[in-house]
Scaffold this motif. Structure first.
Motif, PDB file in Angstrom:
ATOM      1  N   GLU A  33      -5.992  -5.261   9.539  1.00 25.86           N
ATOM      2  CA  GLU A  33      -5.449  -6.041   8.422  1.00 25.86           C
ATOM      3  C   GLU A  33      -5.670  -5.319   7.092  1.00 25.86           C
ATOM      4  O   GLU A  33      -4.785  -5.294   6.239  1.00 25.86           O
ATOM      5  CB  GLU A  33      -6.099  -7.422   8.396  1.00 25.86           C
ATOM      6  N   ALA A  34      -6.860  -4.755   6.914  1.00 25.93           N
ATOM      7  CA  ALA A  34      -7.146  -4.019   5.677  1.00 25.93           C
ATOM      8  C   ALA A  34      -6.251  -2.791   5.566  1.00 25.93           C
ATOM      9  O   ALA A  34      -5.740  -2.467   4.485  1.00 25.93           O
ATOM     10  CB  ALA A  34      -8.620  -3.622   5.633  1.00 25.93           C
ATOM     11  N   MET A  35      -6.049  -2.087   6.691  1.00 25.77           N
ATOM     12  CA  MET A  35      -5.204  -0.903   6.672  1.00 25.77           C
ATOM     13  C   MET A  35      -3.751  -1.255   6.386  1.00 25.77           C
ATOM     14  O   MET A  35      -3.062  -0.594   5.595  1.00 25.77           O
ATOM     15  CB  MET A  35      -5.324  -0.176   8.012  1.00 25.77           C
ATOM     16  N   LEU A  36      -3.245  -2.325   7.016  1.00 22.74           N
ATOM     17  CA  LEU A  36      -1.868  -2.745   6.765  1.00 22.74           C
ATOM     18  C   LEU A  36      -1.684  -3.191   5.320  1.00 22.74           C
ATOM     19  O   LEU A  36      -0.629  -2.954   4.716  1.00 22.74           O
ATOM     20  CB  LEU A  36      -1.494  -3.879   7.723  1.00 22.74           C
ATOM     21  N   ALA A  37      -2.700  -3.823   4.747  1.00 22.01           N
ATOM     22  CA  ALA A  37      -2.616  -4.218   3.340  1.00 22.01           C
ATOM     23  C   ALA A  37      -2.533  -2.990   2.445  1.00 22.01           C
ATOM     24  O   ALA A  37      -1.801  -2.984   1.439  1.00 22.01           O
ATOM     25  CB  ALA A  37      -3.815  -5.079   2.970  1.00 22.01           C
TER      26      ALA A  37
END
Length: 279
Positions: free
Chosen positions: A115-119
């Motif tokens: 999720e952090a990477m996609l953000a």
């Protein structure tokens, strides 16, 4: 002779002291005695009780609001913000190129890191999105007079990578809708009229309201937040509502082709595929 002088001096001193005591007693306020003292005590208790009732009524009506304002508390608390990603394709603004990010993409149990990477890659839903916002009143009485999307960035549609969900979903029924492609986006009802032009939302302290909001944007990539105008205690206040991760909401129009495609794996993660048809 000496004894006589001492006696006279002592008598004179006692007389002066007695005179000063009489003057002090005369100048001091008279203290009620007997029944008067009892009446004065009852009156004082009644006055204090009446003051307590008045103060309690004031505090319940306005005092808690004053305390909240002094503490700097907002008139509305944003308790919950959620974007519905279920069974929806998402698009990344940038391609996933680093070995670390690629490893997180395909990992089975790496939801938080993913999720952090996609953000970081500014993931966005395609064409439309549904958002749920839960607000709670923080004043004895307030009115939300307007909520409007505020576009922070408008760029060409994202083409970095398309992440294809296992099953395409359908948008649910929503209460309000906003088209970000309009020059001035605003929430409208089913008839296309501005919702907040004719209606407002009234709240009391600890009273919740849940907003189901729908957005469309097909001509560009958008980053936006929501700006709520709240009227409380005769003053207007602006409340900014951000996305679930504390950043802006993101929505992009559909591109003809993407630089990379991924399909959602049943065990978690996203597996790369050569082209859209192979996914």
């Amino acid at each position: 002779m000496g004894r006589t002088r001492r006696n006279k001096s002592t008598s004179a001193g006692r007389g002066a002291a007695a005179g000063r005591q009489e003057e002090a007693e005369a100048s001091a306020p008279a203290q009620p005695k007997g029944p008067l003292a009892w009446v004065a005590g009852i009156a004082g208790a009644v006055i204090l009780a009446a003051f307590g009732v008045v103060f309690t009524d004031w505090y319940n009506s306005h005092g808690s609001d004053t305390v909240q304002r002094v503490r700097g508390a907002a008139s509305v608390t944003v308790g919950h913000v959620a974007v519905d990603y279920d069974e929806r394709d998402i698009v990344l603004r940038d391609t996933v190129t680093t070995p670390e990010d690629r490893a997180v993409m395909v990992a089975t149990y790496a939801d938080e890191q993913r999720e952090a990477m996609l953000a970081r890659h500014r993931m966005a839903l395609i064409d439309s999105m549904n958002v749920t916002v839960a607000l709670t009143g923080n004043r004895s009485s307030l009115r939300i007079v307007n909520i409007e999307p505020r576009v922070l960035a408008r760029m060409p549609v994202s083409k970095g990578a398309r992440l294809i969900a296992t099953k395409a979903g359908e948008a649910g029924t929503v209460e309000l809708a906003a088209d970000l492609d309009r020059p001035v986006p605003r929430f409208t009802t089913g008839a296309g009229t501005s919702y907040f032009r004719k209606k407002q939302i009234d709240l009391k302290r600890d009273e919740p309201v849940t907003l189901s909001l729908s957005f469309t944007g097909k001509k560009a990539y958008y980053e936006f937040d929501l700006r709520a105008t709240v009227l409380a205690d005769g003053r207007t206040e602006e409340i900014v509502i951000k996305g679930p991760d504390g950043g802006p909401f993101r929505l992009t129009g559909k591109a003809t082709r993407y630089r990379a495609y991924y399909r959602q794996a049943s065990h978690g993660g996203w597996q790369p595929c050569e082209e859209r048809r192979a996914c």
